[in-house]
Design a protein around this motif. Structure first.
Motif, PDB file in Angstrom:
ATOM      1  N   ASP A 138       0.775  -1.261  -0.043  1.00 17.52           N
ATOM      2  CA  ASP A 138      -0.099   0.051   0.060  1.00 17.52           C
ATOM      3  C   ASP A 138       0.873   1.211  -0.047  1.00 17.52           C
ATOM      4  N   ARG A 142       3.196   3.350  -1.885  1.00 17.92           N
ATOM      5  CA  ARG A 142       3.648   3.556  -3.366  1.00 17.92           C
ATOM      6  C   ARG A 142       5.214   3.585  -3.356  1.00 17.92           C
ATOM      7  N   ALA A 175       6.410   0.054  -2.931  1.00 17.85           N
ATOM      8  CA  ALA A 175       6.014  -0.693  -4.058  1.00 17.85           C
ATOM      9  C   ALA A 175       6.945  -0.501  -5.500  1.00 17.85           C
ATOM     10  N   ASP A 176       7.153   0.828  -5.564  1.00 19.73           N
ATOM     11  CA  ASP A 176       7.989   1.235  -6.978  1.00 19.73           C
ATOM     12  C   ASP A 176       9.413   0.609  -6.638  1.00 19.73           C
ATOM     13  N   TYR A 187      -0.855  -1.044  -5.559  1.00 18.13           N
ATOM     14  CA  TYR A 187      -0.682  -0.261  -4.426  1.00 18.13           C
ATOM     15  C   TYR A 187      -2.047  -0.648  -3.674  1.00 18.13           C
TER      16      TYR A 187
END
Length: 121
Positions: free
Chosen positions: A9, A11, A14-15, A32
């Motif tokens: 969740d 960003r 995750a990126d 996300y």
């Protein structure tokens, strides 16, 4: 080429994980949060999933349980990447089908050996 779904969740996290995977030759895309992930998993069958545990709504443990129950996704290899360093969290994740558990912040130096060990790179 291996493909992966990164579920987190946050960003930025995750990126960053997507970028690390791409450096290792893995085609990765982010989800996300759990809701976008569940929507993507209706049509994707990623061989590799990087999964956060602590997310609002459906948490990572619930997603692990879903992956285990869903025949089409049951062979996906899951690496949990979490800030929760409690031994019971790691134990529960492994019992629910995760292949490994890494603590955040993950780096390419911690992620790459795990992916090699589980045969994803």
């Amino acid at each position: 080429m291996t493909t992966a779904l990164v579920i987190d969740d946050n960003r930025n996290t995750a990126d960053a994980l997507v970028e690390m995977l791409e450096v290792m030759g893995v085609d990765a895309r982010p989800a996300y949060g759990s809701s976008p992930a569940m929507a993507m998993l209706k049509s994707l069958t990623p061989p590799l999933i990087l999964l956060d545990i602590n997310m609002p709504g459906v948490d990572g443990m619930e997603i692990l349980s879903y992956l285990k129950r869903e025949p089409r996704l049951s062979n996906s290899k899951v690496v949990v990447i979490t800030s929760d360093d409690q031994p019971e969290t790691k134990k529960k994740a492994l019992e629910n089908g995760a292949k490994a558990v890494l603590l955040k912040p993950a780096s390419i130096l911690t992620l790459e050996p795990v992916l090699q060990k589980i045969g994803m790179i």
